[in-house]
Design a protein around this motif. Structure first.
Motif, mmCIF file in Angstrom:
data_model
loop_
_atom_site.group_PDB
_atom_site.id
_atom_site.type_symbol
_atom_site.label_atom_id
_atom_site.label_comp_id
_atom_site.label_asym_id
_atom_site.label_seq_id
_atom_site.Cartn_x
_atom_site.Cartn_y
_atom_site.Cartn_z
ATOM 1 N N ILE A 1 0.845 -1.195 0.000
ATOM 2 C CA ILE A 1 0.000 0.000 0.000
ATOM 3 C C ILE A 1 0.878 1.242 0.000
ATOM 4 O O ILE A 1 1.588 1.538 0.973
ATOM 5 N N ASP B 1 2.087 3.195 3.382
ATOM 6 C CA ASP B 1 1.090 3.141 4.447
ATOM 7 C C ASP B 1 0.816 1.680 4.799
ATOM 8 O O ASP B 1 -0.272 1.151 4.565
ATOM 9 N N GLU C 1 -4.474 17.813 0.045
ATOM 10 C CA GLU C 1 -4.759 17.878 -1.384
ATOM 11 C C GLU C 1 -4.153 19.131 -2.020
ATOM 12 O O GLU C 1 -4.003 19.198 -3.246
ATOM 13 N N ARG D 1 5.779 9.527 -3.088
ATOM 14 C CA ARG D 1 5.295 8.195 -2.722
ATOM 15 C C ARG D 1 5.304 8.060 -1.200
ATOM 16 O O ARG D 1 6.319 8.303 -0.549
ATOM 17 N N ARG E 1 -2.464 0.524 6.909
ATOM 18 C CA ARG E 1 -3.754 1.063 6.485
ATOM 19 C C ARG E 1 -4.914 0.284 7.107
ATOM 20 O O ARG E 1 -5.972 0.847 7.404
ATOM 21 N N ASP F 1 0.661 5.361 -1.384
ATOM 22 C CA ASP F 1 -0.062 6.475 -2.000
ATOM 23 C C ASP F 1 0.926 7.386 -2.710
ATOM 24 O O ASP F 1 2.098 7.491 -2.320
ATOM 25 N N THR F 2 0.431 8.043 -3.746
ATOM 26 C CA THR F 2 1.235 9.066 -4.421
ATOM 27 C C THR F 2 0.480 10.378 -4.375
ATOM 28 O O THR F 2 -0.639 10.491 -4.864
ATOM 29 N N LEU F 3 1.074 11.368 -3.713
ATOM 30 C CA LEU F 3 0.477 12.690 -3.583
ATOM 31 C C LEU F 3 1.487 13.739 -4.038
ATOM 32 O O LEU F 3 2.609 13.788 -3.520
ATOM 33 N N ARG G 1 -9.057 11.811 4.170
ATOM 34 C CA ARG G 1 -9.659 10.542 3.789
ATOM 35 C C ARG G 1 -10.819 10.145 4.695
ATOM 36 O O ARG G 1 -11.555 9.228 4.400
ATOM 37 N N ARG H 1 -3.006 11.659 5.449
ATOM 38 C CA ARG H 1 -4.272 10.939 5.350
ATOM 39 C C ARG H 1 -5.468 11.742 5.886
ATOM 40 O O ARG H 1 -6.594 11.233 5.939
#
Length: 665
Positions: free
Chosen positions: A12, A23, A602, A20, A26, A14-16, A587, A584
Motif C-alpha cells: 500500500i 502506508d 490535497e 510516494r 492502512r 499512496d502518491t500525492l 480521507r 491521510r
C-alpha cells in the motif's frame, strides 16, 4: 518489551503531488475489524501490565478522581438580604445547587436544587437570573433541546404569589432564548422566544415578526397575557441581546442581520407602573460586524465593551442625548494587553480585565474622567468569571492557576483589599510551598515565548527534579486553560516541577511573524517544545531523563513531532488523541475539523509543509526514543483513533529494542 505483532502490508503506497508515501498499517483504519480490535486489545494489555507495576498506580487514580470531583463556584451574587452562591459538583457527584447565606462566610442554606426530576429522569435547570433585590429567581428548566420552561422561585414570602423558597404559579414555555432580564421594579421580566408557524402565542399577536420576538411577562399572570414588545418596521434581524440600563431607564436590544448588527434603545416609562405599552425604540448605531456588550449607564452616557475578547477590543461610550451622537473610545487596549471584559463597580468605576500571554490583570478606571484609579494585584493565572454590580464595591471573581483549578476571591473597593473566599485544592498537596514564575524562552530565529514554572519555594537548581511540561492550546485571548488534572497528580505525588507552555494553532500561513522569519506556523510550536525542554535542562531544573511532556489533540501532534526531531531532549511523553498521519487527513469525514492548523494535503503547498513534520512519516529507527504512551478512544470529536494505532505500530516496528517502552492505551 512483549509488543504484539502487527501485520505490515508494504504494497500500500499512496502518491500525492509526486511523493510516494508508504502506508503499511492502512488496515488499522478499520476500527471495527476483528484484526484491529485484537491489536488494540493486545496493546492495552501490554500497557496496563506495565503501568500497574508502579506501586502508586491506585494512589494516582484516587487523586485524579478527587480532582475531578471538586466543587466549583458558578457565581456569587450579593443581594440586600442574602448572598447567593451557585455551586456545581462535577465528576461522580455531578450536582448543581444554589445556596443562600446571610453573611459572606455564614452557614449556607440550600435555596434551589438545580438538578430536577422529570418524566425522563433528571434534567439540569441551566440558566438562572436573580431579580435586583434577590426577592425572586427565574430559571430555565431545559427539559429538551427545543423547548425550555421558565419558572420562578421566591426568596421571601410574597403575598399573593409565593412562600419563601417556594415557586410562583408562573410558567413560560417555548423555544426560549436566554438570557431573560428582570425589570428594576421586579414586577416581571423580558424574554425572547423563537417564532414557529404553530406558535399560538405569537400568531395571536399581529405585530409578531419572524425569527424571534421579545415579550414581557408580569408575575402572577398567564403566559397568554404576556406583552409583545413591538419593534419599528425598520428594526430587522434576530434579537441577539436584551439589556436594561443600570439605572433602569432604558431598554436595549441588539438586532443581528445577515452582515451587520444594530443597537436599539427605548425609554422605560418611569411615571407608570410596568413597561410602556409601545416602547419608543430608536437606533443608536449600526455596529457593522462589531460585537457590543453593555457595561453601565452614567447620566446620558452608555458604556459598552466592543469586540470582547478580540485584539481590537476597547471600552467605548455613547451620549444618548448628543445631537449627532457617536461612540467615543474610553479605554483602549494597551501595551500588547487585550481587553477581555469590563464591568461597572462602586457606582462610578469600571473594572477592566486585560490578557497578555494568557495572564489576567485587573485595572480600575474612573467612569466619566476615564482616569486610571488602581491595579488589583493577582497571582499568575487567568480570571475565569467576574461577578460585580454597578452600585457595589464588593466584587467576586474566580481565578485559575497552575496550582489550583479554582480560587474564588473577594475584592473590596473601599479598602482596596483582596481576600480568598474558597479554593479547590489538590488532595494532599500544600500549594503554599510552591511558587509560580514566568520566564521568557528564546525560540528559534530569535522569537521568544512565555513559559510558566511551578516549583517548590527555595528549590535547588541542580538538575535533579522530575519535571512535566504541559503543552496547552492558547484558545484565543480570553479563556486559556492553566490547571489540568495530570499536572495536579504530578505535583501531588512527585513534588516535581510543573511547566506550562502554549501553542498557537491558527490556520497555515496566517502568522505575519512566521512569514517574516520563514517559519512554518506549526513547526513553530514544535520548535517551542524543544526550546522549552532545552531551557529547563540548561537552567538546571531537571535533566532529559527526568523530563516528561504532555500534549492532547493538536498539541499531541506537536509533541510527537518534537520527539522525532529531538528524542534525546526528553525522557517521557504522554500523547492524547494526536493526529499522526497528516497526509491521510482528508480521507475520513471526521478528520476535516483536524485540518485547521495543518492545512489540506490535497493542496501541494500545505502538503509540502506538513510532510516535513508529520509524525508517522518521520520515526527514526536509528535513535533511542523516550518512553511514550499514546492514549486514544473512540469519541469522534477531534479524535480519529487509528492515528495513534498506526503511530504505535510504526514505533514498535522500527524500534523493537528501544530501552524505554512505546505503548498504546
Amino acid at each position: 518489551w512483549p509488543y504484539p505483532a502487527a501485520r505490515r502490508d508494504d504494497s500500500i503506497v499512496d502518491t500525492l503531488h509526486g511523493q510516494r508515501i508508504a502506508d503499511p498499517y492502512r488496515w488499522l483504519e478499520n476500527a471495527n475489524s476483528t484484526e484491529t480490535k485484537a491489536f488494540v486489545e493486545a496493546e492495552n494489555k501490554v500497557a496496563m501490565d506495565y503501568l500497574k507495576q508502579d506501586s502508586k498506580w491506585e494512589a494516582y487514580k484516587q487523586t485524579a478522581g478527587q480532582l475531578w470531583d471538586q466543587e466549583m463556584v458558578q457565581y456569587i451574587r450579593k443581594k440586600p438580604n442574602y448572598y447567593f452562591t451557585s455551586i456545581y459538583s462535577r465528576g461522580n457527584n455531578n450536582h448543581h445547587a444554589i445556596y443562600r447565606h446571610k453573611t459572606l462566610n455564614g452557614k449556607k442554606e440550600l435555596f434551589l436544587n438545580m438538578d430536577m426530576p422529570s418524566q425522563n429522569g433528571f434534567f439540569y435547570a441551566g440558566y438562572s437570573v436573580h431579580s435586583p433585590s434577590g426577592k425572586f429567581l427565574a430559571y430555565a428548566a431545559d427539559s429538551n433541546s427545543e423547548e425550555a420552561t421558565i419558572r420562578v422561585v421566591c426568596a421571601e414570602d410574597v403575598e399573593g404569589l409565593c412562600k419563601d423558597k417556594g415557586p410562583t404559579a408562573d410558567v413560560v414555555q417555548g423555544d426560549i432564548n436566554v438570557p431573560f432580564i428582570w425589570t428594576h421594579d421586579e414586577r416581571g421580566f423580558f424574554y425572547t422566544k423563537s417564532v414557529k408557524s404553530s406558535d399560538k402565542q405569537a400568531s395571536s399577536d399581529a405585530n409578531a415578526g419572524t425569527g424571534n420576538t421579545l415579550y414581557y411577562h408580569r408575575l402572577g399572570t398567564q403566559q397568554s397575557q404576556d406583552q409583545l414588545i413591538s419593534l419599528p418596521p425598520e428594526a430587522q434581524g434576530w434579537i441577539s441581546t436584551v439589556d436594561l440600563s443600570s439605572d433602569g431607564k432604558w431598554l436595549m436590544i441588539s438586532l443581528r442581520g445577515d452582515s451587520t448588527t444594530s443597537l436599539w434603545v427605548a425609554p422605560m416609562d418611569q411615571n407608570s407602573k410596568g413597561v410602556p405599552q409601545k416602547p419608543s425604540f430608536r437606533m443608536l448605531a449600526d455596529m457593522g460586524n462589531d460585537n457590543y456588550s453593555y457595561i453601565a449607564t452614567q447620566g446620558d452616557l452608555f458604556y459598552f465593551v466592543v469586540n470582547e475578547g478580540r485584539p481590537q477590543c476597547r471600552v467605548i461610550a455613547y451620549d444618548v442625548n448628543a445631537p449627532n451622537g457617536q461612540f467615543v473610545d474610553v479605554i483602549p487596549a494597551k501595551d500588547g494587553h487585550q481587553i477581555s471584559s469590563a464591568y461597572a463597580i462602586a457606582r462610578n468605576h469600571i473594572l477592566v480585565q486585560y490578557f497578555q500571554g494568557g495572564v489576567s490583570t485587573l485595572v480600575v478606571y474612573e467612569m466619566g474622567t476615564n482616569k486610571h484609579a488602581r491595579d488589583i494585584k493577582l497571582p499568575l493565572g487567568s480570571v475565569k468569571n467576574i461577578w460585580a454590580r454597578p452600585d457595589d464595591g464588593e466584587v467576586f471573581f474566580s481565578h485559575e492557576s497552575l496550582l489550583s483549578p479554582e480560587t474564588v476571591y473577594r475584592y473590596d473597593f473601599a479598602s482596596n483589599a483582596l481576600s480568598t473566599i474558597s479554593e479547590a485544592k489538590i488532595p494532599g498537596f500544600d500549594a503554599s510551598t510552591f511558587e509560580v514564575r514566568q520566564v521568557s524562552v528564546a525560540g528559534k530565529n530569535g522569537a521568544s515565548f512565555p513559559m510558566f514554572i511551578a516549583a517548590r519555594k527555595g528549590i535547588q537548581l541542580d538538575g535533579s527534579h522530575p519535571t512535566l511540561i504541559s503543552v496547552l492550546p492558547r484558545n484565543g485571548p480570553t479563556y486559556p486553560s492553566w490547571f489540568n488534572n495530570l499536572g495536579g497528580v504530578f505535583m501531588q505525588h512527585f513534588r516535581g516541577v510543573y511547566v506550562l507552555i502554549r501553542t498557537s494553532n491558527g490556520s497555515p500561513g496566517d502568522s505575519d511573524a512566521d512569514k517574516k522569519n520563514g517559519q512554518q506556523p506549526f513547526q513553530h510550536n514544535i520548535d517551542n517544545i524543544k526550546s522549552a525542554s532545552a531551557y529547563l535542562a540548561q537552567h538546571k531544573y531537571t535533566k532529559p531523563a527526568l523530563l516528561a511532556v504532555h500534549g492532547k489533540s493538536f498539541e499531541g501532534t506537536a509533541v510527537a513531532a518534537a520527539l522525532n526531531q529531538a528524542p534525546d531532549q526528553l525522557g517521557c511523553a504522554l500523547i492524547e488523541r494526536g493526529v499522526m498521519d497528516l497526509p491521510r487527513l482528508p480521507r475520513e469525514a471526521q478528520s476535516i475539523p483536524l485540518q485547521q492548523p495543518f492545512g489540506d494535503p490535497e493542496e501541494k503547498e500545505d502538503f509540502d509543509r506538513m510532510l516535513k513534520y508529520s509524525p508517522l512519516q518521520h520515526v527514526d529507527g536509528n535513535r533511542h526514543y523516550p518512553a511514550m504512551l499514546f492514549i486514544t478512544n473512540t469519541e469522534p470529536f477531534r479524535n480519529v483513533p487509528w492515528h495513534s494505532y498506526k503511530m504505535v505500530a510504526q514505533l514498535q516496528h522500527k524500534l523493537p529494542n528501544n530501552p524505554r517502552p512505546l505503548m498504546l492505551r
